[in-house]
Design a protein around this motif. Structure first.
Motif, PDB file in Angstrom:
ATOM      1  N   TYR A   2      32.890   5.992 -24.129  1.00 11.71           N
ATOM      2  CA  TYR A   2      33.898   5.860 -23.033  1.00 11.71           C
ATOM      3  C   TYR A   2      33.292   6.803 -21.988  1.00 11.71           C
ATOM      4  N   HIS A   4      32.414   9.966 -22.677  1.00  9.49           N
ATOM      5  CA  HIS A   4      32.979  11.365 -23.059  1.00  9.49           C
ATOM      6  C   HIS A   4      31.816  11.987 -24.137  1.00  9.49           C
ATOM      7  N   PRO A   5      31.913  13.178 -24.230  1.00  9.06           N
ATOM      8  CA  PRO A   5      31.282  13.969 -25.276  1.00  9.06           C
ATOM      9  C   PRO A   5      31.897  13.303 -26.724  1.00  9.06           C
ATOM     10  N   ARG A   6      31.058  13.416 -27.764  1.00 13.81           N
ATOM     11  CA  ARG A   6      31.551  12.989 -29.096  1.00 13.81           C
ATOM     12  C   ARG A   6      32.371  13.808 -29.659  1.00 13.81           C
ATOM     13  N   ALA A   7      33.688  13.437 -30.194  1.00 11.54           N
ATOM     14  CA  ALA A   7      34.949  14.107 -30.568  1.00 11.54           C
ATOM     15  C   ALA A   7      34.735  14.576 -31.964  1.00 11.54           C
ATOM     16  N   ALA A   8      33.717  13.841 -32.683  1.00 10.19           N
ATOM     17  CA  ALA A   8      33.592  14.385 -34.197  1.00 10.19           C
ATOM     18  C   ALA A   8      32.375  13.971 -34.530  1.00 10.19           C
ATOM     19  N   THR A   9      31.809  14.530 -35.623  1.00  9.00           N
ATOM     20  CA  THR A   9      30.613  14.234 -36.531  1.00  9.00           C
ATOM     21  C   THR A   9      31.102  13.578 -37.943  1.00  9.00           C
TER      22      THR A   9
END
Length: 178
Positions: A2, A4-9
């Motif tokens: 979307y 946006h930066p990644r929220a998780a790994t």
């Protein structure tokens, strides 16, 4: 996906196969599924007599807000006396409308079929449910289970404003005297 930066790994704990889906493919799949769902509901809502006075655009907005639920035989969708926050359309199958009498016995008042609706009294009058709506026991298992399309109270108030007078006028026809 979307912008946006990644929220998780995500870390794998064992060897496996990873599938990758690019943004355009993902969006295309999601949009096609949403369009198919909307079209199905628009076609269904066009057959509901209550909604005949609404424009296609108004029915389309309702279609976007509906959530489907399949109900097991004899399962209650709403129970007399409970507070309600949802309005329902019968998509397929059948349901009985019953009301508990002073003798404590449930009396079946009506049967609901495709295109019928229920749950409006609790939302219009902010009162407990006037009757119990229960999926019928299907004699023939090839008949469809009860499937309802649900509309929450906020969407009900926002989207069904144009037919509120009709709902008020028809309120309680299926449920007997209050």
């Amino acid at each position: 996906m979307y912008g946006h930066p990644r929220a998780a790994t995500v870390l794998a704990v064992e060897r496996g196969t990873l599938w990758r889906l690019d943004r355009m493919s993902f969006r295309t799949i999601i949009l096609k599924a949403a369009h198919k769902r909307r079209t199905m509901y628009e076609e269904f809502l066009a057959t509901v007599p209550l909604l005949s006075s609404l424009s296609p655009e108004e029915r389309s907005k309702i279609a976007d807000a509906l959530m489907s639920r399949t109900v097991e035989d004899e399962e209650a969708v709403v129970t007399q006396g409970e507070m309600g926050d949802t309005f329902y359309f019968v998509e397929e199958g059948e349901a009985t409308v019953s009301k508990r009498g002073e003798d404590g016995e449930d009396k079946v008042l009506n049967t609901l079929k495709k295109g019928d609706y229920f749950g409006e009294l609790a939302l219009l009058r902010l009162e407990p449910r006037a009757a119990t709506i229960r999926a019928v026991v299907r004699e023939d298992q090839t008949q469809p289970k009860l499937k309802v399309a649900a509309l929450g109270v906020a969407a009900f108030t926002r989207l069904l404003g144009p037919i509120r007078d009709i709902l008020e006028r028809n309120a309680g026809e299926s449920y007997g005297p209050q």
